[in-house]
Scaffold this active site. Structure first.
Site, PDB file in Angstrom:
ATOM      1  N   CYS A 398      36.817  42.375  52.228  1.00 24.89           N
ATOM      2  CA  CYS A 398      36.015  43.595  52.137  1.00 24.89           C
ATOM      3  C   CYS A 398      36.883  44.816  52.457  1.00 24.89           C
ATOM      4  O   CYS A 398      37.656  45.246  51.619  1.00 24.89           O
ATOM      5  CB  CYS A 398      34.795  43.481  53.029  1.00 24.89           C
ATOM      6  SG  CYS A 398      33.475  44.559  52.498  1.00 24.89           S
ATOM      7  N   HIS A 525      32.356  38.560  51.466  1.00 20.32           N
ATOM      8  CA  HIS A 525      32.705  37.916  52.744  1.00 20.32           C
ATOM      9  C   HIS A 525      32.580  36.400  52.606  1.00 20.32           C
ATOM     10  O   HIS A 525      31.510  35.847  52.860  1.00 20.32           O
ATOM     11  CB  HIS A 525      31.749  38.385  53.845  1.00 20.32           C
ATOM     12  CG  HIS A 525      31.928  39.812  54.230  1.00 20.32           C
ATOM     13  ND1 HIS A 525      32.730  40.202  55.280  1.00 20.32           N
ATOM     14  CD2 HIS A 525      31.421  40.948  53.714  1.00 20.32           C
ATOM     15  CE1 HIS A 525      32.698  41.518  55.391  1.00 20.32           C
ATOM     16  NE2 HIS A 525      31.908  41.997  54.449  1.00 20.32           N
ATOM     17  N   GLU A 527      33.528  34.183  54.505  1.00 20.50           N
ATOM     18  CA  GLU A 527      33.367  33.481  55.794  1.00 20.50           C
ATOM     19  C   GLU A 527      31.924  33.048  56.070  1.00 20.50           C
ATOM     20  O   GLU A 527      31.688  32.072  56.773  1.00 20.50           O
ATOM     21  CB  GLU A 527      33.875  34.360  56.956  1.00 20.50           C
ATOM     22  CG  GLU A 527      33.082  35.627  57.266  1.00 20.50           C
ATOM     23  CD  GLU A 527      33.546  36.850  56.488  1.00 20.50           C
ATOM     24  OE1 GLU A 527      34.142  36.669  55.414  1.00 20.50           O
ATOM     25  OE2 GLU A 527      33.307  37.987  56.946  1.00 20.50           O
TER      26      GLU A 527
HETATM   27  N1  GLN Z   1      33.563  50.057  55.212  1.00 14.78           N
HETATM   28  C1  GLN Z   1      33.734  49.430  53.951  1.00 14.78           C
HETATM   29  C2  GLN Z   1      32.556  49.654  53.011  1.00 14.78           C
HETATM   30  O1  GLN Z   1      31.505  50.052  53.424  1.00 14.78           O
HETATM   31  C3  GLN Z   1      33.998  47.950  54.124  1.00 14.78           C
HETATM   32  C4  GLN Z   1      32.831  47.203  54.642  1.00 14.78           C
HETATM   33  C5  GLN Z   1      33.173  45.842  55.153  1.00 14.78           C
HETATM   34  O2  GLN Z   1      34.337  45.533  55.361  1.00 14.78           O
HETATM   35  N2  GLN Z   1      32.174  45.020  55.390  1.00 14.78           N
HETATM   36  O3  GLN Z   1      32.672  49.435  51.842  1.00 14.78           O
END
Ligand code: GLN
Length: 562
Positions: A398, A525, A527
């Site tokens: 992300c 994600h 995970e």
């Molecule tokens: N802050 C970034 C976004 O909002 C990444 C978010 C995250 O890593 N979950 O896109």
């Protein structure tokens, strides 16, 4: 529906979640279908707005629910897919009652904690416990309910009252109350102390609930006379006093319960003896014992913002653990505060700076997990650059993927002003931009949340091979920002490939650097869906690459030999 309620006494942090999920594991191993509900008596509607510094990670479900990290424990232990409604908070209950009140549903009555809030809690539990979460049809046999907090907290009172009523209405054969407590040993005398447990059981009984079981946490196994004492003073048969003493890893807990015949006693309490069989915990036994005997480890540099509280990245840590075990390795995580890698830190905190760089250089791979806000971003960029240039395996999740895009834009495309508009609204080269699924003008509810489909663009990439060549993967998301579709062409000129995109092909989901042994960034994600025994493909890839086994693994899979 049969309910197993798990409450906690004496102190918080006793591992109530692990105890409750382990009870679920044992019942599942007896052939029963198990679901679970976590009650968090705090006022927040959900965990979405809670700081990872304070509360640990926000766990994300398929349906986009942002929930307490304990739900992650249940998903991993029971291998189920929960819904946002499986996490009940005071905020959600009050919201539903107040909405009804505004609609006039209470027909002019005075709306009160008892019966309106308590009824709403009971209704919620009854309807959510009926949702199938294991991919099969129809409701589960047993619902494990974990009541967060400690008995006696003001916040949990309405829940205890609702659960008392639920017990009363479902009847004794359908309800089993397990109270998790602590039996400490005081230094000089060395005696196991039962008084704290006695007090917390007394508190519970004053509220109308008598536990059928005690699950006592202790450093060493409980002595027989401690059990007798507890039984006598807490009104619980000695055979129902379970002991969860310290074990080398949490996978032993279901085994510990099975060894004490907890399943038989719980099944008897729930009148399920005839339906269930003996517990089959072969896989758990192998896993718990294998882990204890692992000798080799792999160093993983985790470069993030919330490294002070490791619970902030709980699912990432678990996913690393699952992947490492699949490779017969122990994970050795080097927690690196991203800001310590930055140039400013060399001046302000030189010792921390050199320690951070040493840890990074000594690691076999680098992981930049998700995060929000600009603190430490420059340190993450330096870590991504280091991994790219030195051909150290890199997984960016992300924010970690967005970091790669910024780094490559700055270093290779020479766009000095490349940034995410999250960190610099007026960045001269906005390579990562706000891309909500709904409104562009409203900040509330603009997060892209939950399971979304990624279409793999080619079978000829490491990600496709690790996932065993599907045409798509469904993974969970939690972000607002994404790679700017307008710079994709320029970025691909550097050699970077976007090998996974969403169905509109406007959202970049997976990036790879083919000239690198393992350089993968994902907007989702992975995970959250990793399970013991079923490690997430990309975490496995990272560990395999870190230990030089990736190529052999991919080859053997292509030949169909594994
Ligand atoms: N802050 C970034 C976004 O909002 C990444 C978010 C995250 O890593 N979950 O896109």
């Amino acid at each position: 529906m049969k309910y197993v309620l798990v409450t906690g006494g004496v102190v918080s942090g006793l591992g109530k979640g692990v105890t409750a999920s382990s009870i679920g594991v044992v019942l599942k191993a007896c052939g029963l279908r198990v679901t679970s509900i976590k009650i968090d008596p705090y006022l927040n509607t959900d965990a979405g707005t809670m700081s990872p510094f304070e509360h640990g990670e926000v766990f994300v479900l398929d349906d986009g629910g942002e929930v307490d990290l304990d739900l992650g424990n249940y998903e991993r232990f029971l291998d189920v897919r929960l819904t946002r409604d499986n996490n009940i908070t005071t905020g959600k209950i009050y919201q539903s009652v107040l909405e009804k009140e505004r609609k006039g549903d209470y027909l002019g009555k005075t709306v009160q904690v008892v019966p309106h809030i308590t009824d709403a809690i009971k209704d919620w539990i009854e309807s959510v416990s009926a949702i199938p979460v294991d991919g099969k049809e129809g409701p589960a046999d047993v619902c494990v309910i974990e009541l967060g907090g400690t008995v006696g907290d003001i916040e949990s009172m309405p829940f205890i009252e609702a659960l008392r009523q639920l017990f009363f209405s479902t009847g004794p054969d359908n309800f089993c109350l397990i109270h998790v407590s602590l039996v400490p040993v005081l230094g000089v005398v060395g005696e196991q102390k039962t008084k704290p447990t006695q007090h917390s059981v007394r508190e519970l009984r004053a509220l109308g609930l008598t536990p059928h079981f005690l699950a006592c946490r202790s450093a060493q196994p409980l002595l027989e006379n401690t059990k007798q004492k507890l039984s006598q003073f807490c009104h619980v048969p000695a055979a129902n006093i379970l002991n969860i003493h310290d074990v080398p890893n949490i996978w032993h807990v279901p085994l510990l319960l099975r060894n004490q015949n907890a399943h038989e006693a719980i099944l008897r309490q729930l009148a399920l003896v005839r339906v269930a069989g003996p517990p089959n915990l072969q896989e758990w036994t192998t896993r718990a014992e294998t882990f204890d005997n692992l000798t080799n480890s792999v160093k993983i540099a985790m470069v993030g913002k919330y490294v002070g509280l490791t619970d902030s990245y709980l699912s990432v840590v678990k996913a690393l653990l699952h992947a490492c075990i699949a490779c017969s390795l122990k994970p050795s995580i080097e927690w690196i505060a991203a800001s310590d890698l930055e140039d400013e830190s060399a001046k302000s905190t030189p010792e921390a700076h050199s320690k951070a760089w040493e840890a990074l250089r000594n690691s076999a791979c680098v992981l930049v997990p998700g995060g929000f806000g600009d603190r430490g971003v420059n340190g993450m960029i330096l870590a991504a650059k280091y991994a790219r240039e030195n051909k150290v395996p890199y997984l960016g999740i992300c924010l970690g993927m967005q970091i790669s895009v910024i780094e490559i834009s700055r270093s290779i495309l020479g766009w000095k002003g490349a940034n995410s508009t999250e960190f610099d609204e007026h960045a001269p080269n906005p390579v990562v931009i706000f891309m909500p699924e709904g409104s562009r003008t409203h900040m509330g509810n603009t997060m892209r949340l939950g399971s979304r489909r990624t279409l793999l663009q080619t079978a000829d990439c490491i990600t496709a091979k690790l996932y065993h060549n599907p045409d798509h993967v469904d993974e969970r998301h939690r972000h607002r920002y994404e790679v700017n579709p307008e710079v994709v062409e320029d970025l691909e000129k550097t050699g970077l490939r976007f090998v996974g995109k969403d169905e509109s092909r406007q959202r970049m989901e997976i990036l790879e650097l083919p000239s690198h042994p393992f350089y993968v960034g994902v907007q989702f994600h992975p995970e959250y869906k990793s399970r013991p025994g079923k490690p997430s493909a990309l975490f496995l890839g990272l560990i395999l690459a870190a230990t030089g086994q990736l190529e052999a693994y991919v080859k053997s899979h292509q030949n169909g030999s594994i």
